[in-house]
Scaffold this motif. Structure first.
Motif, PDB file in Angstrom:
ATOM      1  N   HIS A  61       0.894  -1.319  -0.061  1.00 46.78           N
ATOM      2  CA  HIS A  61       0.147   0.160   0.006  1.00 46.78           C
ATOM      3  C   HIS A  61       0.722   1.378   0.008  1.00 46.78           C
ATOM      4  CE1 HIS A  61      -3.562  -2.035   0.050  1.00 46.78           C
ATOM      5  NE2 HIS A  61      -3.124  -3.030   1.197  1.00 46.78           N
ATOM      6  N   LYS A  62       1.923   1.055   0.517  1.00 44.25           N
ATOM      7  CA  LYS A  62       3.020   2.237   0.434  1.00 44.25           C
ATOM      8  C   LYS A  62       3.704   2.197  -1.133  1.00 44.25           C
ATOM      9  CE  LYS A  62       4.334   1.327   5.159  1.00 44.25           C
ATOM     10  NZ  LYS A  62       5.245   0.415   6.085  1.00 44.25           N
ATOM     11  N   PRO A  63       3.731   3.476  -1.377  1.00 40.25           N
ATOM     12  CA  PRO A  63       4.660   3.577  -2.375  1.00 40.25           C
ATOM     13  C   PRO A  63       5.893   3.005  -2.668  1.00 40.25           C
ATOM     14  CG  PRO A  63       4.306   5.728  -1.774  1.00 40.25           C
ATOM     15  CD  PRO A  63       3.486   4.741  -0.943  1.00 40.25           C
ATOM     16  N   THR A  64       6.326   2.698  -3.738  1.00 43.36           N
ATOM     17  CA  THR A  64       7.690   1.979  -3.856  1.00 43.36           C
ATOM     18  C   THR A  64       8.524   3.096  -4.420  1.00 43.36           C
ATOM     19  OG1 THR A  64       6.876  -0.311  -3.857  1.00 43.36           O
ATOM     20  CG2 THR A  64       8.982   0.043  -4.388  1.00 43.36           C
ATOM     21  N   ILE A  65       9.985   3.244  -4.101  1.00 50.96           N
ATOM     22  CA  ILE A  65      10.668   4.187  -4.403  1.00 50.96           C
ATOM     23  C   ILE A  65      11.918   3.272  -4.981  1.00 50.96           C
ATOM     24  CG2 ILE A  65      12.514   5.966  -4.421  1.00 50.96           C
ATOM     25  CD1 ILE A  65      10.845   6.861  -1.936  1.00 50.96           C
ATOM     26  N   LEU A  66      12.054   3.305  -6.217  1.00 52.69           N
ATOM     27  CA  LEU A  66      13.212   2.547  -7.067  1.00 52.69           C
ATOM     28  C   LEU A  66      14.284   3.406  -7.305  1.00 52.69           C
ATOM     29  CD1 LEU A  66      13.896  -0.340  -8.155  1.00 52.69           C
ATOM     30  CD2 LEU A  66      13.591   0.957 -10.299  1.00 52.69           C
ATOM     31  N   ALA A  67      15.345   3.133  -6.822  1.00 51.68           N
ATOM     32  CA  ALA A  67      16.765   4.134  -6.847  1.00 51.68           C
ATOM     33  C   ALA A  67      17.654   3.309  -7.896  1.00 51.68           C
ATOM     34  CB  ALA A  67      17.383   4.701  -5.877  1.00 51.68           C
ATOM     35  N   MET A  68      18.352   4.006  -8.674  1.00 51.95           N
ATOM     36  CA  MET A  68      19.254   3.525  -9.591  1.00 51.95           C
ATOM     37  C   MET A  68      20.398   4.378  -9.716  1.00 51.95           C
ATOM     38  SD  MET A  68      16.594   2.465 -12.541  1.00 51.95           S
ATOM     39  CE  MET A  68      15.425   3.781 -12.113  1.00 51.95           C
ATOM     40  N   VAL A  69      21.473   3.940  -9.313  1.00 47.37           N
ATOM     41  CA  VAL A  69      22.819   4.831  -9.183  1.00 47.37           C
ATOM     42  C   VAL A  69      23.854   4.271  -9.727  1.00 47.37           C
ATOM     43  CG1 VAL A  69      24.005   6.148  -7.413  1.00 47.37           C
ATOM     44  CG2 VAL A  69      21.947   5.353  -6.713  1.00 47.37           C
ATOM     45  N   GLU A  70      24.512   5.391 -10.506  1.00 48.38           N
ATOM     46  CA  GLU A  70      25.897   5.127 -11.205  1.00 48.38           C
ATOM     47  C   GLU A  70      26.810   5.062  -9.546  1.00 48.38           C
ATOM     48  OE1 GLU A  70      25.594   6.698 -15.411  1.00 48.38           O
ATOM     49  OE2 GLU A  70      26.046   7.923 -13.840  1.00 48.38           O
ATOM     50  N   TYR A  97      10.833  18.047   6.656  1.00 51.04           N
ATOM     51  CA  TYR A  97       9.310  17.928   6.380  1.00 51.04           C
ATOM     52  C   TYR A  97       8.671  17.182   7.150  1.00 51.04           C
ATOM     53  CZ  TYR A  97      11.800  19.167   1.978  1.00 51.04           C
ATOM     54  OH  TYR A  97      12.867  19.751   1.099  1.00 51.04           O
ATOM     55  N   HIS A  98       9.329  16.220   8.002  1.00 47.51           N
ATOM     56  CA  HIS A  98       8.552  15.239   8.740  1.00 47.51           C
ATOM     57  C   HIS A  98       7.778  14.252   8.151  1.00 47.51           C
ATOM     58  CE1 HIS A  98       9.799  18.028  11.981  1.00 47.51           C
ATOM     59  NE2 HIS A  98       9.142  19.090  11.213  1.00 47.51           N
ATOM     60  N   ALA A  99       7.015  14.573   7.265  1.00 53.74           N
ATOM     61  CA  ALA A  99       6.405  13.566   6.304  1.00 53.74           C
ATOM     62  C   ALA A  99       6.107  14.256   5.134  1.00 53.74           C
ATOM     63  CB  ALA A  99       5.040  13.039   7.197  1.00 53.74           C
ATOM     64  N   ILE A 100       5.971  13.681   3.750  1.00 53.52           N
ATOM     65  CA  ILE A 100       5.433  14.325   2.729  1.00 53.52           C
ATOM     66  C   ILE A 100       4.633  13.654   2.201  1.00 53.52           C
ATOM     67  CG2 ILE A 100       7.571  15.655   2.488  1.00 53.52           C
ATOM     68  CD1 ILE A 100       8.704  13.465   0.498  1.00 53.52           C
ATOM     69  N   SER A 101       3.663  14.425   1.536  1.00 50.90           N
ATOM     70  CA  SER A 101       2.325  13.735   0.739  1.00 50.90           C
ATOM     71  C   SER A 101       2.936  12.881  -0.374  1.00 50.90           C
ATOM     72  CB  SER A 101       1.527  14.605   0.234  1.00 50.90           C
ATOM     73  OG  SER A 101       0.962  14.330  -1.040  1.00 50.90           O
ATOM     74  N   THR A 102       2.477  11.864  -0.610  1.00 51.30           N
ATOM     75  CA  THR A 102       2.860  10.501  -1.582  1.00 51.30           C
ATOM     76  C   THR A 102       2.529  11.357  -2.910  1.00 51.30           C
ATOM     77  OG1 THR A 102       0.649   9.537  -1.576  1.00 51.30           O
ATOM     78  CG2 THR A 102       2.473   8.465  -0.267  1.00 51.30           C
ATOM     79  N   THR A 103       1.660  12.269  -2.924  1.00 51.99           N
ATOM     80  CA  THR A 103       1.340  13.041  -4.348  1.00 51.99           C
ATOM     81  C   THR A 103       2.519  13.603  -4.854  1.00 51.99           C
ATOM     82  OG1 THR A 103      -0.914  13.334  -3.405  1.00 51.99           O
ATOM     83  CG2 THR A 103      -0.400  14.433  -5.513  1.00 51.99           C
ATOM     84  N   TYR A 104       3.460  14.232  -3.882  1.00 49.20           N
ATOM     85  CA  TYR A 104       4.319  14.914  -4.213  1.00 49.20           C
ATOM     86  C   TYR A 104       5.871  14.395  -4.251  1.00 49.20           C
ATOM     87  CZ  TYR A 104       1.042  18.536  -3.996  1.00 49.20           C
ATOM     88  OH  TYR A 104      -0.326  19.243  -4.007  1.00 49.20           O
ATOM     89  N   LEU A 105       5.651  12.949  -3.678  1.00 50.41           N
ATOM     90  CA  LEU A 105       7.046  12.168  -3.211  1.00 50.41           C
ATOM     91  C   LEU A 105       8.110  12.319  -4.473  1.00 50.41           C
ATOM     92  CD1 LEU A 105       8.334  10.317  -1.602  1.00 50.41           C
ATOM     93  CD2 LEU A 105       7.002   8.229  -2.636  1.00 50.41           C
ATOM     94  N   GLN A 106       7.402  12.052  -5.811  1.00 51.54           N
ATOM     95  CA  GLN A 106       8.480  12.122  -6.989  1.00 51.54           C
ATOM     96  C   GLN A 106       9.332  13.595  -7.107  1.00 51.54           C
ATOM     97  OE1 GLN A 106       9.116   9.348  -9.231  1.00 51.54           O
ATOM     98  NE2 GLN A 106      10.820  11.110  -9.419  1.00 51.54           N
TER      99      GLN A 106
END
Ligand SMILES: [Zn+2]
Length: 300
Positions: free
Chosen positions: A156-165, A250-259
């Motif tokens: 239910h939580k959004p997933t963040i995928l991070a790709m790093v060189e 920010y303490h917490a941020i809305s998932t709407t603006y997560l990106q």
């Protein structure tokens, strides 16, 4: 960039307007109307300049986030200054205090400044690329994964995928879930096939590995975190930075603006070795967002 230097460069609204004018309508810029390389002269009392030949009015703020807002140009510049001069960002609450706009206005300004920071497509990542995903609000433990998520791909939580060189760029993305399909789509879109992938042992990575030059997996389940070259510490470092920042500022941020928040962090991260002061890097983006072609009828 110190505060006194900022004030020296941008002491008032006119100085900010001049800056934008020089960027967008510097001497020799073709007039949008008569198309002749022109000089544009300030029209007194207005935020506009006129073409030396045909008198056509041009507005340096047109098409930018600063156009026709209730906030003065200098406050916009100051907001950019504040946002760029802190390492982890600044909250709307802090901005409200610093420049005396309402929380709502501060929030809107930040949102708009952040939209400027999304990276242009500067090519796929390559070389040694670490990939890791994290549920926003905590990664499901391996234990939970086996027991509960075995068949459940969607959290239910959004997933963040991070790709790093390694020693390079980061690309963090909000993806729908941590299933193979979502991860494959993101990785193939952003990572060059000639790259060496470094991941943990999550299945989704295993099934994509064949497309890449190589794939090394770190065995977190066996409590191995670094095995020579094989580790995912770079990407974990980025996640750590992001999460600490969000928690601290920010303490917490809305998932709407997560990106958008991720974009802000990526923007800083990708310039961590740059000698250009962050303030100018931010301000440059205002230029890029300007849809100047809109006022050029024939688009030369
Ligand atoms: Zn003209």
């Amino acid at each position: 960039m110190t505060y006194s230097r900022f004030l020296e460069l941008f002491p008032d609204n006119d100085a900010c307007l001049e800056y934008l004018k020089a960027k967008f309508f510097g001497d020799g810029t073709p007039c949008p109307k008569c198309e002749r390389p022109s000089k544009f002269h300030r029209i007194s009392g207005r935020s506009a300049y006129s073409c030396q030949f045909c008198g056509h009015h041009v507005y340096p703020t047109a098409g930018t986030i600063m156009h026709k807002t209730t906030v003065s140009l200098q406050l916009w510049f100051f907001a950019i200054y504040l946002m760029s001069s802190t390492r982890c960002g600044i909250s709307a609450k802090q901005l409200e205090r610093e420049i005396g706009v309402t929380y709502k206005t501060a929030h809107r300004m930040f949102k708009q400044i952040r939209t400027l920071l999304a990276e242009d497509d500067d090519g796929k990542l390559s070389g040694d690329v670490e990939v890791d995903e994290s549920a926003y609000g905590g990664k499901p433990r391996a234990y939970d994964t086996r027991r509960k998520l075995g068949r459940i791909r969607k959290t239910h939580k959004p997933t963040i995928l991070a790709m790093v060189e390694r020693k390079g760029r980061v690309r963090p993305l909000v993806i729908p879930d941590r299933g193979s399909r979502s991860i494959h789509m993101a990785v193939t879109q952003h990572v060059l096939e000639d790259s060496m992938l470094f991941t943990d042992e999550w299945n989704a990575y295993q099934t994509i590995a064949g497309r890449y030059r190589g794939h090394r997996r770190i065995k977190h389940l066996a409590k191995v975190y670094v095995d020579g070259e094989t580790h995912t510490q770079t990407v974990e470092g980025f996640f750590g930075l992001f999460k600490n920042g969000v928690r601290g500022v920010y303490h917490a941020i809305s998932t709407t603006y997560l990106q958008n928040y991720l974009d802000e962090y990526a923007f800083r991260y990708n310039r961590r070795f740059s000698s250009q002061p962050m303030f100018w890097a931010f301000l440059e983006r205002v230029e890029k967002a300007q849809p100047r072609l809109a006022s050029q009828p024939h688009g030369s």
